[in-house]
Design a protein around this motif. Sequence first.
Motif, mmCIF file in Angstrom:
data_model
loop_
_atom_site.group_PDB
_atom_site.id
_atom_site.type_symbol
_atom_site.label_atom_id
_atom_site.label_comp_id
_atom_site.label_asym_id
_atom_site.label_seq_id
_atom_site.Cartn_x
_atom_site.Cartn_y
_atom_site.Cartn_z
ATOM 1 N N ARG A 27 -2.844 9.231 -7.116
ATOM 2 C CA ARG A 27 -3.391 8.267 -5.865
ATOM 3 C C ARG A 27 -5.039 8.442 -5.960
ATOM 4 N NH1 ARG A 27 -1.917 9.341 0.321
ATOM 5 N NH2 ARG A 27 -3.629 8.312 1.171
ATOM 6 N N VAL B 171 -7.003 -0.284 2.528
ATOM 7 C CA VAL B 171 -7.483 -0.592 1.221
ATOM 8 C C VAL B 171 -7.066 -2.307 1.098
ATOM 9 C CG1 VAL B 171 -7.670 -0.497 -1.290
ATOM 10 C CG2 VAL B 171 -7.839 1.396 0.392
ATOM 11 N N ALA C 122 0.873 -1.080 0.072
ATOM 12 C CA ALA C 122 0.096 0.006 -0.144
ATOM 13 C C ALA C 122 0.818 1.264 0.019
ATOM 14 C CB ALA C 122 -0.877 -0.009 1.198
ATOM 15 N N ALA D 233 -9.627 1.256 -6.188
ATOM 16 C CA ALA D 233 -9.555 0.289 -4.835
ATOM 17 C C ALA D 233 -10.997 0.419 -4.250
ATOM 18 C CB ALA D 233 -8.542 0.966 -3.914
ATOM 19 N N GLN D 234 -11.767 1.594 -4.387
ATOM 20 C CA GLN D 234 -13.040 1.760 -3.765
ATOM 21 C C GLN D 234 -13.737 0.465 -4.105
ATOM 22 O OE1 GLN D 234 -13.057 2.817 -0.742
ATOM 23 N NE2 GLN D 234 -14.526 4.422 -1.079
ATOM 24 N N GLU E 89 -7.406 5.216 -5.771
ATOM 25 C CA GLU E 89 -8.202 5.186 -4.639
ATOM 26 C C GLU E 89 -9.599 4.872 -5.070
ATOM 27 O OE1 GLU E 89 -8.404 7.859 -1.476
ATOM 28 O OE2 GLU E 89 -5.945 7.484 -0.941
ATOM 29 N N LEU F 11 -1.399 4.044 -1.567
ATOM 30 C CA LEU F 11 -2.689 3.863 -1.160
ATOM 31 C C LEU F 11 -3.030 3.670 0.453
ATOM 32 C CD1 LEU F 11 -4.093 1.215 -3.427
ATOM 33 C CD2 LEU F 11 -4.976 3.442 -3.406
ATOM 34 N N PRO F 12 -4.080 4.108 1.082
ATOM 35 C CA PRO F 12 -4.352 3.765 2.460
ATOM 36 C C PRO F 12 -4.201 2.297 2.841
ATOM 37 C CG PRO F 12 -6.041 5.228 1.623
ATOM 38 C CD PRO F 12 -5.133 4.629 0.549
ATOM 39 N N ARG G 116 -13.314 10.891 -1.762
ATOM 40 C CA ARG G 116 -12.804 9.938 -2.590
ATOM 41 C C ARG G 116 -13.592 8.743 -2.950
ATOM 42 N NH1 ARG G 116 -6.287 10.720 -2.063
ATOM 43 N NH2 ARG G 116 -6.007 12.922 -2.985
ATOM 44 N N ARG G 117 -15.041 9.016 -2.387
ATOM 45 C CA ARG G 117 -15.759 7.665 -2.426
ATOM 46 C C ARG G 117 -16.617 7.658 -3.622
ATOM 47 N NH1 ARG G 117 -17.465 7.450 3.926
ATOM 48 N NH2 ARG G 117 -15.666 6.391 4.733
ATOM 49 N N VAL H 257 -9.664 5.299 3.146
ATOM 50 C CA VAL H 257 -10.078 6.304 2.217
ATOM 51 C C VAL H 257 -10.724 7.569 2.520
ATOM 52 C CG1 VAL H 257 -11.118 6.338 -0.055
ATOM 53 C CG2 VAL H 257 -9.920 4.359 0.234
ATOM 54 N N SER H 258 -10.261 8.678 2.014
ATOM 55 C CA SER H 258 -10.909 9.828 2.245
ATOM 56 C C SER H 258 -12.327 9.679 1.803
ATOM 57 C CB SER H 258 -10.035 10.906 1.697
ATOM 58 O OG SER H 258 -11.070 12.210 1.806
#
Length: 289
Positions: free
Chosen positions: A247, A77, A68, A254-255, A251, A73-74, A139-140, A135-136
């Motif tokens: 990033r 994730v 990560a 990754a979501q 993200e 990435l967080p 950024r969802r 994840v912020s």
Amino acid sequence: MPAFSDAESASRARALAEFGAALRLLRVEAGLSLRALAHRIGVSSAYLSRVEHGHDAIPTPDRLTAIASVLELPPAVLLELGRQVEPLVSRYLERVPAANALFLELARRNLSGPQLARIKAFVDAEFPVSAPFGVSPARRLSGLLTPERIVLHLSCAHIEDVIDVAASRLAPPGGALAASALAQEILRRERESPTVLGNGVAVPHAIVAGACPAAVIATLAEPLVVPTPGGAPLRLIVVLVCGEGGRAHLELLAQVARLASHNAADALCAARGPEQLIEQLSQIEAGCG
């Protein structure tokens, strides 16, 4: 060494294949070769290749955290994608037994995703960390959707049909990029590196200079039978467009991978309307983010 039943073996093989597909997607989109990522986390490229093809165990929490970091990435994730959150929590509970009481209180109240999100917001405010673990919210995926960009029970014969429909809703009227050109760009990237994930989810996408991040979600009237990591036919397709890589783009991908790992396709495919799907997605993201 414990013996696995046929069902357990199949489930384990499916989990390995689905994680490997998600990891490969993120690595490729990060612009890293197999050899480059392996070198940076201190493993052989042969080992990493086996992981990406579902032929080796999912890496340990420490190694997932290292991956990560390289991908920017967080950590949450990859820990969730690799189903390695439980070992991390177990180690914490061993170190801090008093935390068990808090977990029991949460379980006793049977809190929903949005309620847990409120608790997380309090923890974040009271006990901030130097680097984000998850994840912020900004950024969802749900934040990129509008009811007009939800397509329910789409009848189609090929994933190309879904991409055509999505592109028509993503390309701005009078914009520099026509819907047909956008569809071709998404298809080009899809052919270079397929984006099929686990649990019947795929995430075709494209990077278009200057474009604002946007998404279309399509649920299918009949699943598409195509090769997938876990063998499940496609039934939920998320089409993404971003203005640049990096990033934020990773993200978002990754979501979608996390949604696949949380079996979210069932809930989203059952939505009766666009607004309900977006609301369900928001709740799922709050629960796993």
